[in-house]
Design a protein around this motif. Structure first.
Motif, PDB file in Angstrom:
ATOM      1  N   ALA A 156      -5.026   3.879  -1.601  1.00  0.00           N
ATOM      2  CA  ALA A 156      -3.754   4.605  -1.568  1.00  0.00           C
ATOM      3  C   ALA A 156      -3.182   4.652  -0.157  1.00  0.00           C
ATOM      4  CB  ALA A 156      -3.937   6.016  -2.116  1.00  0.00           C
ATOM      5  N   ALA A 157      -4.047   4.809   0.832  1.00  0.00           N
ATOM      6  CA  ALA A 157      -3.585   4.860   2.220  1.00  0.00           C
ATOM      7  C   ALA A 157      -2.974   3.524   2.637  1.00  0.00           C
ATOM      8  CB  ALA A 157      -4.747   5.222   3.145  1.00  0.00           C
ATOM      9  N   ILE A 158      -3.640   2.431   2.303  1.00  0.00           N
ATOM     10  CA  ILE A 158      -3.128   1.105   2.650  1.00  0.00           C
ATOM     11  C   ILE A 158      -1.879   0.786   1.833  1.00  0.00           C
ATOM     12  CG2 ILE A 158      -3.666  -1.361   2.652  1.00  0.00           C
ATOM     13  CD1 ILE A 158      -6.567  -0.610   3.180  1.00  0.00           C
ATOM     14  N   TYR A 159      -1.894   1.187   0.573  1.00  0.00           N
ATOM     15  CA  TYR A 159      -0.741   0.991  -0.302  1.00  0.00           C
ATOM     16  C   TYR A 159       0.500   1.683   0.257  1.00  0.00           C
ATOM     17  CZ  TYR A 159       1.965   1.228  -4.696  1.00  0.00           C
ATOM     18  OH  TYR A 159       2.929   1.130  -5.661  1.00  0.00           O
ATOM     19  N   SER A 160       0.294   2.853   0.868  1.00  0.00           N
ATOM     20  CA  SER A 160       1.417   3.600   1.438  1.00  0.00           C
ATOM     21  C   SER A 160       2.131   2.791   2.506  1.00  0.00           C
ATOM     22  CB  SER A 160       0.918   4.920   2.036  1.00  0.00           C
ATOM     23  OG  SER A 160       0.311   5.728   1.051  1.00  0.00           O
ATOM     24  N   LEU A 161       1.380   2.021   3.268  1.00  0.00           N
ATOM     25  CA  LEU A 161       1.992   1.149   4.277  1.00  0.00           C
ATOM     26  C   LEU A 161       2.706  -0.021   3.618  1.00  0.00           C
ATOM     27  CD1 LEU A 161      -0.995   1.055   6.807  1.00  0.00           C
ATOM     28  CD2 LEU A 161       1.033   2.520   6.900  1.00  0.00           C
ATOM     29  N   ALA A 162       2.066  -0.605   2.607  1.00  0.00           N
ATOM     30  CA  ALA A 162       2.638  -1.772   1.932  1.00  0.00           C
ATOM     31  C   ALA A 162       3.937  -1.433   1.219  1.00  0.00           C
ATOM     32  CB  ALA A 162       1.625  -2.346   0.934  1.00  0.00           C
ATOM     33  N   MET A 163       3.985  -0.250   0.605  1.00  0.00           N
ATOM     34  CA  MET A 163       5.165   0.066  -0.212  1.00  0.00           C
ATOM     35  C   MET A 163       6.416   0.243   0.637  1.00  0.00           C
ATOM     36  SD  MET A 163       4.543   4.001  -1.461  1.00  0.00           S
ATOM     37  CE  MET A 163       4.669   5.397  -0.319  1.00  0.00           C
ATOM     38  N   TYR A 164       6.259   0.644   1.893  1.00  0.00           N
ATOM     39  CA  TYR A 164       7.430   0.771   2.754  1.00  0.00           C
ATOM     40  C   TYR A 164       7.930  -0.606   3.182  1.00  0.00           C
ATOM     41  CZ  TYR A 164       7.091   5.838   3.052  1.00  0.00           C
ATOM     42  OH  TYR A 164       7.092   7.177   2.747  1.00  0.00           O
ATOM     43  N   LEU A 165       7.019  -1.555   3.334  1.00  0.00           N
ATOM     44  CA  LEU A 165       7.425  -2.912   3.676  1.00  0.00           C
ATOM     45  C   LEU A 165       8.141  -3.587   2.510  1.00  0.00           C
ATOM     46  CD1 LEU A 165       4.211  -4.126   5.561  1.00  0.00           C
ATOM     47  CD2 LEU A 165       6.412  -3.486   6.567  1.00  0.00           C
ATOM     48  N   THR A 166       7.559  -3.495   1.328  1.00  0.00           N
ATOM     49  CA  THR A 166       8.181  -4.116   0.152  1.00  0.00           C
ATOM     50  C   THR A 166       9.441  -3.364  -0.255  1.00  0.00           C
ATOM     51  OG1 THR A 166       6.702  -2.843  -1.293  1.00  0.00           O
ATOM     52  CG2 THR A 166       6.018  -5.070  -0.689  1.00  0.00           C
ATOM     53  N   GLY A 167       9.383  -2.031  -0.189  1.00  0.00           N
ATOM     54  CA  GLY A 167      10.558  -1.241  -0.524  1.00  0.00           C
ATOM     55  C   GLY A 167      11.705  -1.510   0.432  1.00  0.00           C
ATOM     56  N   GLY A 168      11.387  -1.624   1.725  1.00  0.00           N
ATOM     57  CA  GLY A 168      12.416  -1.937   2.716  1.00  0.00           C
ATOM     58  C   GLY A 168      13.018  -3.317   2.485  1.00  0.00           C
ATOM     59  N   SER A 169      12.176  -4.267   2.090  1.00  0.00           N
ATOM     60  CA  SER A 169      12.665  -5.621   1.800  1.00  0.00           C
ATOM     61  C   SER A 169      13.612  -5.602   0.606  1.00  0.00           C
ATOM     62  CB  SER A 169      11.486  -6.552   1.516  1.00  0.00           C
ATOM     63  OG  SER A 169      10.619  -6.635   2.629  1.00  0.00           O
ATOM     64  N   SER A 189      11.900  16.477   2.101  1.00  0.00           N
ATOM     65  CA  SER A 189      11.694  15.024   2.011  1.00  0.00           C
ATOM     66  C   SER A 189      11.234  14.456   3.346  1.00  0.00           C
ATOM     67  CB  SER A 189      12.990  14.346   1.572  1.00  0.00           C
ATOM     68  OG  SER A 189      13.338  14.733   0.258  1.00  0.00           O
ATOM     69  N   ILE A 190      11.826  14.934   4.429  1.00  0.00           N
ATOM     70  CA  ILE A 190      11.414  14.493   5.764  1.00  0.00           C
ATOM     71  C   ILE A 190       9.982  14.937   6.042  1.00  0.00           C
ATOM     72  CG2 ILE A 190      11.838  14.772   8.236  1.00  0.00           C
ATOM     73  CD1 ILE A 190      14.806  15.066   7.560  1.00  0.00           C
ATOM     74  N   PHE A 191       9.671  16.180   5.681  1.00  0.00           N
ATOM     75  CA  PHE A 191       8.307  16.690   5.844  1.00  0.00           C
ATOM     76  C   PHE A 191       7.315  15.812   5.084  1.00  0.00           C
ATOM     77  CE2 PHE A 191       4.930  19.072   3.672  1.00  0.00           C
ATOM     78  CZ  PHE A 191       4.187  19.500   4.771  1.00  0.00           C
ATOM     79  N   GLY A 192       7.681  15.398   3.863  1.00  0.00           N
ATOM     80  CA  GLY A 192       6.794  14.570   3.054  1.00  0.00           C
ATOM     81  C   GLY A 192       6.502  13.239   3.711  1.00  0.00           C
ATOM     82  N   ALA A 193       7.522  12.616   4.288  1.00  0.00           N
ATOM     83  CA  ALA A 193       7.328  11.320   4.946  1.00  0.00           C
ATOM     84  C   ALA A 193       6.437  11.452   6.173  1.00  0.00           C
ATOM     85  CB  ALA A 193       8.683  10.738   5.332  1.00  0.00           C
ATOM     86  N   VAL A 194       6.669  12.485   6.976  1.00  0.00           N
ATOM     87  CA  VAL A 194       5.870  12.705   8.186  1.00  0.00           C
ATOM     88  C   VAL A 194       4.428  13.026   7.824  1.00  0.00           C
ATOM     89  CG1 VAL A 194       5.560  14.192  10.202  1.00  0.00           C
ATOM     90  CG2 VAL A 194       7.862  13.441   9.538  1.00  0.00           C
ATOM     91  N   PHE A 195       4.254  13.857   6.794  1.00  0.00           N
ATOM     92  CA  PHE A 195       2.907  14.244   6.389  1.00  0.00           C
ATOM     93  C   PHE A 195       2.128  13.051   5.858  1.00  0.00           C
ATOM     94  CE2 PHE A 195      -0.137  15.689   3.179  1.00  0.00           C
ATOM     95  CZ  PHE A 195      -0.928  16.527   3.956  1.00  0.00           C
ATOM     96  N   LEU A 196       2.791  12.184   5.088  1.00  0.00           N
ATOM     97  CA  LEU A 196       2.112  11.000   4.564  1.00  0.00           C
ATOM     98  C   LEU A 196       1.636  10.103   5.702  1.00  0.00           C
ATOM     99  CD1 LEU A 196       1.202   9.199   2.253  1.00  0.00           C
ATOM    100  CD2 LEU A 196       3.522   8.252   2.156  1.00  0.00           C
ATOM    101  N   ALA A 197       2.468   9.941   6.722  1.00  0.00           N
ATOM    102  CA  ALA A 197       2.069   9.129   7.878  1.00  0.00           C
ATOM    103  C   ALA A 197       0.841   9.729   8.556  1.00  0.00           C
ATOM    104  CB  ALA A 197       3.233   9.036   8.867  1.00  0.00           C
ATOM    105  N   LEU A 198       0.838  11.044   8.728  1.00  0.00           N
ATOM    106  CA  LEU A 198      -0.317  11.728   9.334  1.00  0.00           C
ATOM    107  C   LEU A 198      -1.551  11.571   8.463  1.00  0.00           C
ATOM    108  CD1 LEU A 198      -1.560  13.669  11.449  1.00  0.00           C
ATOM    109  CD2 LEU A 198      -0.693  15.570  10.060  1.00  0.00           C
ATOM    110  N   LEU A 199      -1.368  11.672   7.165  1.00  0.00           N
ATOM    111  CA  LEU A 199      -2.479  11.564   6.228  1.00  0.00           C
ATOM    112  C   LEU A 199      -3.132  10.187   6.299  1.00  0.00           C
ATOM    113  CD1 LEU A 199      -4.024  12.976   3.952  1.00  0.00           C
ATOM    114  CD2 LEU A 199      -2.276  12.175   2.366  1.00  0.00           C
TER     115      LEU A 199
END
Length: 290
Positions: free
Chosen positions: A263-276, A173-183
């Motif tokens: 999808a790349a921009i959505y990945s940033l948005a979903m962490y903001l909305t999910g965190g909220s 799971s940690i690998f997935g989060a780091v890889f998505l950020a790199l992607l």
């Protein structure tokens, strides 16, 4: 990017590892919960499999002028939930069992639905710069190899060596989060001079898709009388999609890196909305205790 070692080898292998990690968190009982929680599962599936692609089409047609970006947004809407949705549900104190069940079922169903929905998007938004021909057999095979097969292997491994699976799953799971950020960084970098315009046009559409579907998922759940925990799970599952899978399909199967931008921009948005959502849920739960 479409001809690079990264998109052709590293990206697929990384997604296979991530899906394998998802399989480590699943059991056959997760699929059997359809019988135990039929209404909650049905509401979640209708929201994700029907309303999500429909809203994706509407937003793409309304907001996005560039065909490749419009197709990319619909592709994203056609993807299932992923490990991120399960993580956010857990942190938001939602019904994790329901979240995992919906992720598992949609991961299987979308092997069939993604080629159909993307094919319709290509036809709807096509111009001379966007290929209309969709390699359906190749896409279905790719989805099977990338999603269903590693998930199945992970589930088998969990059944045979449950202790080992429970120790390994958090690391993946940690690998997935780091890889998505790199992607995300790689995709945005490779767009070069066109990046600013694409972000300006795609950012509002990606954020609108994310927020509107989270709200719709919540309203559906509450409208059908589901409890707060179940409503939280459906809010996340309907609103948070597997953006890594969308990026892989865009860059490898469709061969168009621009389609990966939503999808790349959505990945940033979903962490903001999910965190909220996590903050709001914990605040509400704390109030109940007090």
């Amino acid at each position: 990017m479409t001809s690079s070692v990264f998109s052709q080898l590293i990206l697929p292998l990384s997604l296979i590892i991530i899906m394998f990690g998802m399989g480590l968190s699943l059991r056959l009982a997760d699929f059997a919960r359809v019988v135990k929680f039929p209404k909650a599962v049905a509401v979640g599936l209708v929201g994700q499999m029907l309303f999500l692609p429909a809203v994706g089409f509407l937003i793409a047609a309304w907001v996005l002028q560039e065909p490749a970006l419009a197709v990319g947004l619909v592709l994203l809407a056609a993807c299932p939930g992923g490990t991120t949705s399960n993580l956010i549900t857990h942190q938001a104190r939602g019904d994790l069992a329901l979240s995992v069940t919906l992720t598992a079922i949609t991961s299987v169903l979308t092997i069939i639905t993604i080629p159909f929905i993307v094919g319709l998007a290509l036809t709807t938004f096509a111009d001379t710069q966007v290929p209309v021909e969709l390699p359906v057999p190749r896409m279905m095979l790719t989805l099977f190899v990338i999603t269903l097969l590693p998930i199945s292997i992970g589930m088998v491994l969990r059944r045979i060596w449950p202790v080992f699976a429970q120790k390994l799953e958090p690391k993946i799971s940690i690998f997935g989060a780091v890889f998505l950020a790199l992607l995300i960084v790689i995709i945005l970098y490779e767009q070069g001079d066109t990046l600013a315009g694409q972000i300006t046009s795609t950012g509002p559409a990606s954020l609108l898709l994310n927020i509107s579907m989270m709200l719709l998922g919540f309203w559906m759940a509450r409208g059908f009388g589901l409890n707060a925990d179940q409503s939280t799970s459906i809010t996340v599952e309907v609103g948070i999609q597997n953006s890594t899978l969308a990026i892989l399909i865009a860059t490898t199967v469709l061969g168009n890196a621009a389609m990966a931008i939503p999808a790349a921009i959505y990945s940033l948005a979903m962490y903001l909305t999910g965190g909220s959502l996590i903050v709001w849920r914990r605040y509400k739960l704390k109030q109940q205790v007090v």
